[in-house]
Design an enzyme around this catalytic site. Structure first.
Site, mmCIF file in Angstrom:
data_model
loop_
_atom_site.group_PDB
_atom_site.id
_atom_site.type_symbol
_atom_site.label_atom_id
_atom_site.label_comp_id
_atom_site.label_asym_id
_atom_site.label_seq_id
_atom_site.Cartn_x
_atom_site.Cartn_y
_atom_site.Cartn_z
ATOM 1 N N HIS A 1 74.727 71.374 70.337
ATOM 2 C CA HIS A 1 74.503 69.984 69.933
ATOM 3 C C HIS A 1 73.541 69.895 68.754
ATOM 4 O O HIS A 1 73.810 69.191 67.772
ATOM 5 C CB HIS A 1 73.939 69.195 71.125
ATOM 6 N N GLU A 2 72.420 70.614 68.831
ATOM 7 C CA GLU A 2 71.418 70.529 67.765
ATOM 8 C C GLU A 2 71.916 71.178 66.472
ATOM 9 O O GLU A 2 71.706 70.649 65.374
ATOM 10 C CB GLU A 2 70.103 71.174 68.220
ATOM 11 N N HIS B 1 74.198 68.892 64.554
ATOM 12 C CA HIS B 1 73.549 67.881 63.714
ATOM 13 C C HIS B 1 73.375 68.409 62.286
ATOM 14 O O HIS B 1 73.613 67.691 61.311
ATOM 15 C CB HIS B 1 72.175 67.527 64.276
#
Length: 268
Positions: A133-134, A137
């Site tokens: 997820h990170e 980004h």
């Protein structure tokens, strides 16, 4: 006024770039050549001011999972004709001693996990959920887009200020307050929530390609929801989707992530 609006529109169109992970044109008023060096400097400064954990089993797990997610991203990009797309990235994975339940990836691949999130991760699959997820980004250029959006929001405020030069002070204050609140609730916050949903989708695919079962992402976010104890704000006032919205979206996206991973010989 018309010239200002026209110039802003032309700048917006010229600064859009297509992101390979989303397939969408995104705002890029700040390019990577200036964004990445600034990001790397901020990252180094952060590490100097915090206790970085090295050599432990947890620190090695964060690094190992990070490298697998990175390899998955490169594998996906190579397969889609974007070989070398991440050439400017300077990947780094650090575990920081902090009770806060958090992790982040700066533009250019600089990653930090706080020790406070590891009990909720529980295992490598949980770490992969967060890592995917990170990293997503950064891969989707969300930092660049947020900076660009903030610049446009500021430009809008300046246009409003110029347009109300001859208005009464009370009227100007009311219009400024309306613009500030409206641009946040109707613009910046939905923009941020869309980034979170994009990162969930990309991250789910990356963790699957890296060999981590995407089903485990639902369990992780369920634990995150339990940890918040219902203290999250109303979704329309938040930068993030509600935990339930996120979980519902993940359940819908899991079959797609598994199908994508199967193209690389990974089956669940």
């Amino acid at each position: 006024m018309k010239k200002i609006i026209l110039a802003a529109s032309v700048l917006f169109v010229m600064s859009c770039a297509t992101n390979p992970f989303t397939g969408a044109k995104t705002m890029a008023l700040v390019n990577d050549n200036s964004l990445f060096p600034s990001s790397f400097q901020q990252y180094d400064a952060f590490l100097k001011e915090h206790k970085v954990i090295k050599g432990t089993a947890d620190a090695k797990r964060v690094e190992n999972v990070g490298k697998k997610i990175r390899a998955a991203a490169e594998k996906w990009l190579d397969a889609h004709g974007y070989k070398g797309y991440l050439a400017q990235y300077q990947w780094d994975y650090n575990l920081v001693d902090d009770k806060e339940v958090n992790a982040w990836c700066m533009p250019g691949g600089k990653i930090v996990f706080y020790t406070g999130i590891l009990p909720i991760c529980q295992d490598d699959a949980g770490i992969a959920t967060v890592m995917g997820h990170e990293v997503a980004h950064a891969l989707a250029n969300h930092g660049q887009q947020r900076m660009s959006a903030a610049m446009l929001q500021q430009a809008g405020a300046e246009v409003l200020n110029a347009a109300t030069t001859n208005s009464k002070a009370q009227t100007k204050d009311l219009l400024k307050a309306a613009y500030g609140g409206g641009s946040n609730v109707l613009g910046m916050l939905p923009f941020s929530r869309s980034h979170e949903s994009e990162a969930d989708k990309i991250g789910l695919t990356l963790m699957a390609i890296a060999g981590y079962n995407p089903d485990t992402a639902v369990a992780f976010w369920s634990r995150m929801g339990a940890q918040s104890s219902g203290g999250e704000p109303a979704e329309f006032m938040s930068t993030h989707p509600s935990n339930q919205t996120r979980i519902d979206n993940l359940k819908r996206l899991i079959p797609e992530a598994k199908a994508e991973a199967a193209k690389y010989g990974v089956k669940f």
